[in-house]
Design a protein around this motif. Structure first.
Motif, PDB file in Angstrom:
ATOM      1  N   UNK A  53       0.794  -1.050  -0.078  1.00 39.87           N
ATOM      2  CA  UNK A  53       0.026  -0.076  -0.043  1.00 39.87           C
ATOM      3  C   UNK A  53       0.917   1.264  -0.074  1.00 39.87           C
ATOM      4  N   UNK A  54       0.652   2.167  -0.875  1.00 44.78           N
ATOM      5  CA  UNK A  54       1.373   3.405  -0.990  1.00 44.78           C
ATOM      6  C   UNK A  54       1.159   4.177   0.194  1.00 44.78           C
ATOM      7  N   UNK A  55       2.026   5.144   0.607  1.00 43.31           N
ATOM      8  CA  UNK A  55       1.855   6.102   1.866  1.00 43.31           C
ATOM      9  C   UNK A  55       0.847   7.027   1.246  1.00 43.31           C
ATOM     10  N   UNK A  56       0.062   7.650   2.062  1.00 37.55           N
ATOM     11  CA  UNK A  56      -0.722   8.743   1.800  1.00 37.55           C
ATOM     12  C   UNK A  56       0.030   9.940   1.397  1.00 37.55           C
ATOM     13  N   UNK A  57      -0.281  10.649   0.393  1.00 33.35           N
ATOM     14  CA  UNK A  57       0.186  11.776  -0.081  1.00 33.35           C
ATOM     15  C   UNK A  57       0.095  12.904   0.774  1.00 33.35           C
ATOM     16  N   UNK A  58       0.972  13.785   0.818  1.00 35.11           N
ATOM     17  CA  UNK A  58       0.819  15.118   1.360  1.00 35.11           C
ATOM     18  C   UNK A  58      -0.141  16.191   0.639  1.00 35.11           C
ATOM     19  N   UNK A  59      -1.253  16.361   1.567  1.00 40.61           N
ATOM     20  CA  UNK A  59      -1.971  17.566   1.012  1.00 40.61           C
ATOM     21  C   UNK A  59      -2.292  18.990   1.874  1.00 40.61           C
ATOM     22  N   UNK A  60      -2.602  19.951   1.181  1.00 34.86           N
ATOM     23  CA  UNK A  60      -2.511  21.464   1.786  1.00 34.86           C
ATOM     24  C   UNK A  60      -3.593  22.093   1.455  1.00 34.86           C
ATOM     25  N   UNK A  61      -4.441  23.022   2.314  1.00 33.37           N
ATOM     26  CA  UNK A  61      -5.336  23.861   1.852  1.00 33.37           C
ATOM     27  C   UNK A  61      -4.813  24.875   0.877  1.00 33.37           C
ATOM     28  N   UNK A  62      -5.736  25.089  -0.113  1.00 28.98           N
ATOM     29  CA  UNK A  62      -5.385  26.114  -0.981  1.00 28.98           C
ATOM     30  C   UNK A  62      -6.656  27.315  -1.086  1.00 28.98           C
ATOM     31  N   UNK A  63      -6.010  28.421  -1.208  1.00 22.18           N
ATOM     32  CA  UNK A  63      -7.263  29.734  -1.019  1.00 22.18           C
ATOM     33  C   UNK A  63      -6.869  30.791  -2.154  1.00 22.18           C
ATOM     34  N   UNK A  64      -8.018  31.405  -2.451  1.00 23.45           N
ATOM     35  CA  UNK A  64      -7.733  32.334  -3.605  1.00 23.45           C
ATOM     36  C   UNK A  64      -8.292  33.709  -3.026  1.00 23.45           C
ATOM     37  N   UNK A  65      -7.709  34.759  -3.535  1.00 19.89           N
ATOM     38  CA  UNK A  65      -7.584  36.044  -3.248  1.00 19.89           C
ATOM     39  C   UNK A  65      -7.826  36.884  -4.194  1.00 19.89           C
ATOM     40  N   UNK A  66      -9.015  37.760  -4.026  1.00 21.17           N
ATOM     41  CA  UNK A  66      -9.261  38.483  -5.167  1.00 21.17           C
ATOM     42  C   UNK A  66      -8.925  40.174  -4.899  1.00 21.17           C
ATOM     43  N   UNK A  67      -8.137  40.566  -5.983  1.00 21.24           N
ATOM     44  CA  UNK A  67      -7.902  42.216  -5.844  1.00 21.24           C
ATOM     45  C   UNK A  67      -8.756  42.612  -6.650  1.00 21.24           C
ATOM     46  N   UNK A  68     -10.144  43.250  -6.188  1.00 24.18           N
ATOM     47  CA  UNK A  68     -10.868  43.819  -6.824  1.00 24.18           C
ATOM     48  C   UNK A  68     -10.264  45.345  -6.968  1.00 24.18           C
ATOM     49  N   UNK A  69     -10.175  45.821  -8.221  1.00 19.63           N
ATOM     50  CA  UNK A  69      -9.351  47.297  -8.305  1.00 19.63           C
ATOM     51  C   UNK A  69     -10.240  47.989  -9.121  1.00 19.63           C
ATOM     52  N   UNK A  70     -10.379  49.419  -8.690  1.00 20.95           N
ATOM     53  CA  UNK A  70     -10.765  50.351  -9.185  1.00 20.95           C
ATOM     54  C   UNK A  70      -9.913  51.589  -9.410  1.00 20.95           C
ATOM     55  N   UNK A  71      -9.361  51.747 -10.535  1.00 23.49           N
ATOM     56  CA  UNK A  71      -8.197  52.535 -10.793  1.00 23.49           C
ATOM     57  C   UNK A  71      -7.130  51.957 -10.108  1.00 23.49           C
ATOM     58  N   UNK A  72      -6.427  52.871  -9.233  1.00 24.47           N
ATOM     59  CA  UNK A  72      -5.288  52.396  -8.437  1.00 24.47           C
ATOM     60  C   UNK A  72      -5.578  52.032  -7.214  1.00 24.47           C
ATOM     61  N   UNK A  73      -6.883  51.864  -6.889  1.00 25.69           N
ATOM     62  CA  UNK A  73      -7.353  51.442  -5.540  1.00 25.69           C
ATOM     63  C   UNK A  73      -7.897  49.959  -5.550  1.00 25.69           C
ATOM     64  N   UNK A  74      -7.577  49.426  -4.166  1.00 27.10           N
ATOM     65  CA  UNK A  74      -8.135  47.880  -3.996  1.00 27.10           C
ATOM     66  C   UNK A  74      -9.079  48.050  -3.015  1.00 27.10           C
ATOM     67  N   UNK A  75     -10.028  47.213  -3.122  1.00 28.65           N
ATOM     68  CA  UNK A  75     -11.000  47.078  -1.965  1.00 28.65           C
ATOM     69  C   UNK A  75     -10.435  46.059  -0.824  1.00 28.65           C
ATOM     70  N   UNK A  76     -10.473  46.475   0.387  1.00 31.45           N
ATOM     71  CA  UNK A  76     -10.142  45.752   1.520  1.00 31.45           C
ATOM     72  C   UNK A  76     -11.413  45.417   2.361  1.00 31.45           C
ATOM     73  N   UNK A  77     -11.273  44.477   2.983  1.00 26.52           N
ATOM     74  CA  UNK A  77     -12.318  44.192   4.049  1.00 26.52           C
ATOM     75  C   UNK A  77     -11.516  43.900   5.438  1.00 26.52           C
TER      76      UNK A  77
END
Length: 154
Positions: free
Chosen positions: A1-25
């Protein structure tokens, strides 16, 4: 039996841009970096593409619709913060609707900020990702003891 593979979380981040500004929360009652600024973000669900995750998070968090063609993948970060993860950064300059706080139990402020004059209190890896975007750096490592600071060359 093969050992379990390493896994890790993945996230997405959105830069919502208006001119030279970015929306922050500003995070609120989430249990992670509360009181600090971030951008629209969330974990990828299984079987979900990066752009689709960004579209879903934009809809859920700020009530705007973004077409896949209006999203550009602008960066990747291999990050260590208690655990190991991969973060995707996407940018959009076009969307439908007016950004609004759709998750008042997790966010207590939306704010547009100049990319070149971010306020105090931006989560450090998010600030670094925004700096990378401005400098045209597509990949970075963050939070590793031996990770070099970002290059000053674009």
């Amino acid at each position: 039996m093969a050992p379990a593979r390493f896994t890790f979380p993945s996230a997405v981040h959105l830069f919502l841009l208006r001119g030279d500004d970015v929306l922050l929360l500003r995070r609120y009652h989430t249990g992670y970096e509360d009181g600090k600024y971030s951008v629209v973000a969330g974990h990828l669900d299984g079987g979900e593409q990066v752009k689709q995750a960004a579209i879903r998070e934009a809809r859920e968090e700020i009530g705007v619709e973004i077409a896949p063609a209006d999203l550009e993948v602008v960066g990747v970060m291999h990050r260590r913060s208690g655990d190991e993860r991969i973060d995707w950064f996407v940018a959009a300059r076009t969307w439908q609707g007016e950004p609004a706080n759709c998750e008042p139990g997790k966010c207590d402020e939306l704010r547009w900020a100049p990319l070149d004059a971010l306020p105090e209190g931006v989560i450090p890896y998010v600030r670094r990702a925004l700096d990378n975007y401005r400098a045209g750096r597509w990949f970075d490592s963050f939070g590793w003891p031996d990770a070099p600071p970002p290059s000053t060359a674009a």
